[in-house]
Enzyme design. Structure first.
Site, PDB file in Angstrom:
ATOM      1  N   GLU A 160     -12.386 -42.195  24.156  1.00 54.15           N
ATOM      2  CA  GLU A 160     -11.480 -41.042  24.132  1.00 54.15           C
ATOM      3  C   GLU A 160     -10.851 -40.809  25.489  1.00 54.15           C
ATOM      4  OE1 GLU A 160     -11.159 -39.149  21.177  1.00 54.15           O
ATOM      5  OE2 GLU A 160      -9.465 -38.306  22.259  1.00 54.15           O
ATOM      6  N   ASP A 161      -9.560 -40.627  25.488  1.00 53.36           N
ATOM      7  CA  ASP A 161      -8.825 -40.164  26.661  1.00 53.36           C
ATOM      8  C   ASP A 161      -9.067 -41.004  27.921  1.00 53.36           C
ATOM      9  OD1 ASP A 161      -7.834 -38.373  24.888  1.00 53.36           O
ATOM     10  OD2 ASP A 161      -8.532 -36.577  25.895  1.00 53.36           O
ATOM     11  N   ARG A 187      -7.500 -39.410  31.416  1.00 54.67           N
ATOM     12  CA  ARG A 187      -6.267 -38.860  30.815  1.00 54.67           C
ATOM     13  C   ARG A 187      -6.691 -37.889  29.732  1.00 54.67           C
ATOM     14  NH1 ARG A 187      -5.111 -37.896  26.148  1.00 54.67           N
ATOM     15  NH2 ARG A 187      -4.527 -39.791  25.084  1.00 54.67           N
ATOM     16  N   LYS A 239     -14.997 -33.011  20.335  1.00 53.69           N
ATOM     17  CA  LYS A 239     -14.770 -33.977  19.242  1.00 53.69           C
ATOM     18  C   LYS A 239     -16.049 -34.110  18.412  1.00 53.69           C
ATOM     19  CE  LYS A 239     -10.589 -35.832  20.467  1.00 53.69           C
ATOM     20  NZ  LYS A 239      -9.435 -36.248  19.700  1.00 53.69           N
ATOM     21  N   ARG A 257     -22.065  -9.943  12.918  1.00 49.77           N
ATOM     22  CA  ARG A 257     -22.161  -9.501  14.321  1.00 49.77           C
ATOM     23  C   ARG A 257     -21.574 -10.580  15.245  1.00 49.77           C
ATOM     24  NH1 ARG A 257     -27.241  -8.697  14.159  1.00 49.77           N
ATOM     25  NH2 ARG A 257     -27.087  -6.496  13.629  1.00 49.77           N
ATOM     26  N   ASN A 309      -0.473 -32.737  23.383  1.00 45.83           N
ATOM     27  CA  ASN A 309      -1.467 -31.668  23.538  1.00 45.83           C
ATOM     28  C   ASN A 309      -1.668 -31.354  25.018  1.00 45.83           C
ATOM     29  OD1 ASN A 309      -2.164 -31.480  20.779  1.00 45.83           O
ATOM     30  ND2 ASN A 309      -3.339 -33.360  20.958  1.00 45.83           N
ATOM     31  N   ASP A 328      -9.835 -43.574  19.775  1.00 45.18           N
ATOM     32  CA  ASP A 328      -9.267 -42.480  18.989  1.00 45.18           C
ATOM     33  C   ASP A 328      -7.789 -42.259  19.289  1.00 45.18           C
ATOM     34  OD1 ASP A 328      -9.459 -40.256  17.279  1.00 45.18           O
ATOM     35  OD2 ASP A 328      -9.699 -38.919  18.983  1.00 45.18           O
ATOM     36  N   ASP A 329      -7.403 -42.409  20.544  1.00 45.51           N
ATOM     37  CA  ASP A 329      -6.010 -42.109  20.915  1.00 45.51           C
ATOM     38  C   ASP A 329      -5.055 -43.164  20.381  1.00 45.51           C
ATOM     39  OD1 ASP A 329      -6.439 -39.690  22.587  1.00 45.51           O
ATOM     40  OD2 ASP A 329      -7.806 -41.097  23.542  1.00 45.51           O
ATOM     41  N   TYR A 335     -11.657 -26.892  20.156  1.00 45.21           N
ATOM     42  CA  TYR A 335     -10.866 -28.130  20.297  1.00 45.21           C
ATOM     43  C   TYR A 335      -9.518 -27.734  20.874  1.00 45.21           C
ATOM     44  CZ  TYR A 335      -9.031 -32.655  18.658  1.00 45.21           C
ATOM     45  OH  TYR A 335      -8.459 -33.894  18.579  1.00 45.21           O
TER      46      TYR A 335
HETATM   47  N1  LIG Z   1      -1.708 -35.352  18.212  1.00 43.05           N
HETATM   48  C1  LIG Z   1      -2.693 -36.178  18.476  1.00 43.05           C
HETATM   49  O1  LIG Z   1      -3.590 -36.417  17.664  1.00 43.05           O
HETATM   50  C2  LIG Z   1      -2.722 -36.854  19.798  1.00 43.05           C
HETATM   51  C3  LIG Z   1      -1.909 -36.453  20.817  1.00 43.05           C
HETATM   52  N2  LIG Z   1      -1.952 -37.081  22.006  1.00 43.05           N
HETATM   53  C4  LIG Z   1      -1.123 -36.538  23.075  1.00 43.05           C
HETATM   54  O2  LIG Z   1      -0.090 -37.436  23.352  1.00 43.05           O
HETATM   55  C5  LIG Z   1       0.266 -37.313  24.718  1.00 43.05           C
HETATM   56  C6  LIG Z   1       0.359 -38.703  25.313  1.00 43.05           C
HETATM   57  O3  LIG Z   1      -0.895 -39.339  25.243  1.00 43.05           O
HETATM   58  P1  LIG Z   1      -1.043 -40.863  25.696  1.00 43.05           P
HETATM   59  O4  LIG Z   1      -0.078 -41.716  24.989  1.00 43.05           O
HETATM   60  O5  LIG Z   1      -2.453 -41.249  25.577  1.00 43.05           O
HETATM   61  O6  LIG Z   1      -0.619 -40.714  27.215  1.00 43.05           O
HETATM   62  P2  LIG Z   1      -0.015 -41.800  28.158  1.00 43.05           P
HETATM   63  O7  LIG Z   1      -0.131 -41.282  29.518  1.00 43.05           O
HETATM   64  O8  LIG Z   1      -0.636 -43.099  27.807  1.00 43.05           O
HETATM   65  O9  LIG Z   1       1.539 -41.878  27.731  1.00 43.05           O
HETATM   66  C7  LIG Z   1       2.506 -40.941  28.029  1.00 43.05           C
HETATM   67  C8  LIG Z   1       3.850 -41.564  27.751  1.00 43.05           C
HETATM   68  O10 LIG Z   1       4.861 -40.581  27.931  1.00 43.05           O
HETATM   69  C9  LIG Z   1       5.876 -41.142  28.740  1.00 43.05           C
HETATM   70  N3  LIG Z   1       6.595 -40.133  29.496  1.00 43.05           N
HETATM   71  C10 LIG Z   1       6.185 -39.420  30.567  1.00 43.05           C
HETATM   72  N4  LIG Z   1       7.189 -38.658  31.021  1.00 43.05           N
HETATM   73  C11 LIG Z   1       8.234 -38.901  30.223  1.00 43.05           C
HETATM   74  C12 LIG Z   1       9.571 -38.436  30.198  1.00 43.05           C
HETATM   75  N5  LIG Z   1      10.023 -37.556  31.077  1.00 43.05           N
HETATM   76  N6  LIG Z   1      10.407 -38.910  29.247  1.00 43.05           N
HETATM   77  C13 LIG Z   1       9.959 -39.806  28.348  1.00 43.05           C
HETATM   78  N7  LIG Z   1       8.720 -40.289  28.327  1.00 43.05           N
HETATM   79  C14 LIG Z   1       7.865 -39.835  29.256  1.00 43.05           C
HETATM   80  C15 LIG Z   1       5.159 -42.092  29.671  1.00 43.05           C
HETATM   81  O11 LIG Z   1       6.109 -42.993  30.232  1.00 43.05           O
HETATM   82  P3  LIG Z   1       5.692 -44.189  31.234  1.00 43.05           P
HETATM   83  O12 LIG Z   1       5.041 -45.193  30.344  1.00 43.05           O
HETATM   84  O13 LIG Z   1       7.000 -44.640  31.764  1.00 43.05           O
HETATM   85  O14 LIG Z   1       4.778 -43.597  32.234  1.00 43.05           O
HETATM   86  C16 LIG Z   1       4.181 -42.722  28.705  1.00 43.05           C
HETATM   87  O15 LIG Z   1       4.799 -43.765  27.999  1.00 43.05           O
HETATM   88  C17 LIG Z   1      -0.784 -36.404  25.348  1.00 43.05           C
HETATM   89  O16 LIG Z   1      -0.269 -35.104  25.474  1.00 43.05           O
HETATM   90  C18 LIG Z   1      -1.893 -36.394  24.365  1.00 43.05           C
HETATM   91  O17 LIG Z   1      -2.598 -35.183  24.365  1.00 43.05           O
HETATM   92  C19 LIG Z   1      -2.751 -38.181  22.235  1.00 43.05           C
HETATM   93  C20 LIG Z   1      -3.596 -38.611  21.258  1.00 43.05           C
HETATM   94  C21 LIG Z   1      -3.681 -37.938  19.984  1.00 43.05           C
HETATM   95  C1  LIG Z   2      -5.939 -35.223  20.190  1.00 40.83           C
HETATM   96  C2  LIG Z   2      -6.214 -36.180  21.230  1.00 40.83           C
HETATM   97  O1  LIG Z   2      -7.036 -37.063  21.081  1.00 40.83           O
HETATM   98  C3  LIG Z   2      -5.484 -36.101  22.465  1.00 40.83           C
HETATM   99  O2  LIG Z   2      -4.595 -35.272  22.596  1.00 40.83           O
HETATM  100  O3  LIG Z   2      -5.793 -36.899  23.365  1.00 40.83           O
HETATM  101 MG   LIG Z   3      -7.574 -37.957  22.877  1.00 41.99          MG
END
Ligand SMILES: NC(=O)C1=CN([C@@H]2O[C@H](COP(=O)(O)OP(=O)(O)OC[C@H]3O[C@@H](n4cnc5c(N)ncnc54)[C@H](OP(=O)(O)O)[C@@H]3O)[C@@H](O)[C@H]2O)C=CC1
Ligand SMILES: CC(=O)C(=O)O
Ligand SMILES: [Mg+2]
Length: 543
Positions: free
Chosen positions: A231-232, A142, A160, A43, A401, A254-255, A88
């Site tokens: 996280e984030d 973030r 999570k 159900r 993501n 985690d990130d 998630y």
């Molecule tokens: N698959 C997984 O398990 C995970 C996925 N993620 C995903 O990764 C993504 C990034 O996370 P996170 O690193 O923490 O975020 P941040 O904000 O720390 O980093 C984003 C990066 O992308 C760069 N960026 C933004 N715009 C552009 C562009 N036009 N061209 C090139 N680079 C660009 C930024 O540049 P600048 O430094 O110059 O601002 C920065 O270096 C998110 O979508 C998150 O959900 C995160 C953790 C785990």
């Molecule tokens: C999966 C994860 O931790 C993120 O996208 O931030």
């Molecule tokens: Mg995360």
């Protein structure tokens, strides 16, 4: 579930412990005449599937978890591939965006900057203090790739932790979702009368630093057996607070670390397939990252240490990696840059700034292209076709993501590489039929790592989460593919096996903790590997 309140004493002070109690049989006539659990499970699934929007399904599952936790987790374990995208990513992204509007009841602890100086009092209100083992803590700054969502980040901690329970058998009562409210710079939320958080901008860095010191100190005091998962947090704070606390408390980010581990694992399995096709050794792979934030740099660090394990010098290992941020290729002569990018800034590039991704691919000639940029569609047809021209089996991982921010979609990558791509994305995509074959996308998401890493750290009562433990989790995940999964070219195991995978990872994590001497449950040292795995499995909670 009903509960009883049992008095107990700490330092002479009486407290109440909340304990579950089997519900009494329902009084006659107050449930329908034909009512049994198995039929009720059907159900619940029918009710879930009758809803057509992801967010409606999310709300339904949240209320099911509240009303009947056992049923929720039983169904979750039986339908992992269906439940995970709902509780998630990607749906949790919508749940965060709409948290203040769809909010039904509190779940977890909200601590705001106004509570500075009395954080301990807030923590003492948690009803299951003695049972606390794992907390996911976000400051909402973030959330996935969605930016600053303030206290609307709470569902990410909840989601999570649901995966800790489902994926690694952590007791639900041992989990604490926490959202820190340090203000938000999200104007839309600040103007929203329904927003649940403080109506103020984020506090300055020094105020946050003092708040975080008190928070972590009180967490350790009140929850001595707790592991904390950050996280984030926004990029700079993610690195700053991991660095500030990782040698004082059992904590990981985690990130940075979970993502580093999951991507190394998928890269390893993909690189074996890619190297088999190209004849190049593993250490010859050149990896180009779009995105140099907490996730991009976390993954780059993990890959560097892996290349070192393979015998490369530090310099050689670092040389295999190229990072691109919003300003283009990161190189030393480009000028001032954030601290976390400096290590990977190229020393061998001396030309004008390179900003076009296709141009950068032509320059680097990468074997692997990883996206952690939050830029939807950044892996254009031109870029993907270039990768396919350079490599017999190009590795393309759009990892951002939620799904709508993915750098490219699976069907595009398949089409543009004529089915040769080795693919993993952050959020799930459906499989594709290509020239009579079914191709499966990997899901390169830290959800494969943190449940097992956390379980291992909790069971051996690790006083710190060492890099070698994270690396063991990563290599454990890579090794956990079955022959059948390998025969299908999968680079991550099937999600339905998450419990087995977590047990495997946890065992390896415990062994590394022992080797590092950070295990406080030293009695586990005397167990053989088989006994240790058995112990881990026995400890898992089952609905
Ligand atoms: N698959 C997984 O398990 C995970 C996925 N993620 C995903 O990764 C993504 C990034 O996370 P996170 O690193 O923490 O975020 P941040 O904000 O720390 O980093 C984003 C990066 O992308 C760069 N960026 C933004 N715009 C552009 C562009 N036009 N061209 C090139 N680079 C660009 C930024 O540049 P600048 O430094 O110059 O601002 C920065 O270096 C998110 O979508 C998150 O959900 C995160 C953790 C785990
Ligand atoms: C999966 C994860 O931790 C993120 O996208 O931030
Ligand atoms: Mg995360």
């Amino acid at each position: 579930m009903t509960v009883v309140l049992t008095p107990y004493y700490t330092n002479g002070v009486q407290k109440l412990r909340v304990e579950p109690q089997a519900p009494p049989p329902p009084p006659k006539g107050l449930v329908p005449p034909v009512h049994n659990e198995a039929v009720h499970a059907l159900r619940c699934m029918a009710q879930l599937r009758s809803k057509d929007k992801g967010i409606e399904k999310y709300i339904y599952l949240s209320q099911l978890k509240h009303a009947d936790e056992n049923m929720f987790y039983r169904l979750c374990l039986q339908n992992m591939a269906e439940f995970t995208p709902l509780i998630y990513t990607p749906t949790v992204g919508d749940a965060c965006l709409q948290h203040s509007h769809i909010f039904r009841r509190p779940e977890g602890i909200y601590i705001s900057i106004k509570e500075k100086g009395k954080i301990g009092q807030i923590l003492r209100n948690w009803p299951r203090i003695d049972e606390a083992r794992i907390s996911v803590v976000t400051d909402g700054s973030r959330i996935l790739g969605l930016g600053d969502l303030g206290v609307n980040g709470m569902p990410i901690s909840i989601g999570k932790l649901s995966l800790y329970v489902a994926g690694a058998g952590i007791r639900p009562s041992s989990t604490i979702p926490i959202c820190l409210d340090l203000g938000t710079n999200n104007e839309k939320f600040l103007d929203d009368p329904l927003y649940l958080g403080l109506r103020q901008k984020r506090v300055p860095d020094h105020e946050m630093a003092a708040f975080m010191e008190e928070f972590m100190e009180e967490m350790a005091k009140h929850f001595p057996k707790l592991l904390v998962q950050f996280e984030d947090f926004s990029t700079e704070n993610a690195f700053k607070y991991l660095g500030a606390f990782r040698h004082r408390y059992p904590v990981f980010n985690d990130d940075i670390q979970g993502t580093g581990a999951v991507v190394l694992s998928g890269f390893l399995n993909a690189a074996k397939l890619s190297s088999a096709a190209s004849g190049q050794p593993l250490t010859a792979h050149r990896i180009l990252f779009l995105g140099a934030g907490s996730a991009g740099v976390g993954v780059a660090m993990q890959l560097t240490s892996f290349f070192k394990l393979q015998g490369l010098t530090e310099e050689q290992a670092r040389n295999q990696i190229y990072l691109v941020d919003s300003q283009g290729l990161i190189y030393e002569e480009r000028g001032p840059m954030a601290e976390h990018k400096k290590y990977f800034a190229r020393r061998d590039y001396h030309g004008p700034p390179l900003t076009d991704l296709a141009e950068i691919v032509n320059y680097v000639q990468p074997t692997a292209l990883l996206g952690l940029s939050t830029i939807k569609g950044a892996f254009s047809q031109e870029v993907v076709e270039l990768m396919a021209a350079l490599n017999p089996r190009p590795i393309i991982f759009p990892l951002s993501n939620p799904v709508r921010l993915s750098e490219c979609e699976f069907h595009e990558a398949v089409e543009w590489t004529n089915g040769r791509v080795l693919f993993a994305s952050g959020s799930p995509f459906p499989e594709q039929e290509h020239e009579g074959r079914t191709l499966y996308p990997g899901q390169g998401n830290n959800m494969y790592i943190f449940p097992g890493l956390g379980l291992g750290a909790i069971l051996c009562r690790a006083s710190a989460v060492m890099d070698s433990m994270v690396e063991a989790a990563s290599l454990g995940l890579a090794d956990s593919l079955t022959d059948e999964e390998r025969s299908l070219d999968l680079i991550y195991p099937q999600l339905e096996r998450i419990r087995d995978i977590s047990a495997f990872i946890a065992t390896r994590v415990i062994r590394k903790a022992q080797a590092e001497g950070v295990d406080r449950a030293t009695d586990l040292r005397k167990l053989s590997d088989a006994e240790l795995t058995n112990f881990v499995v026995q400890k898992m909670w089952n609905p």
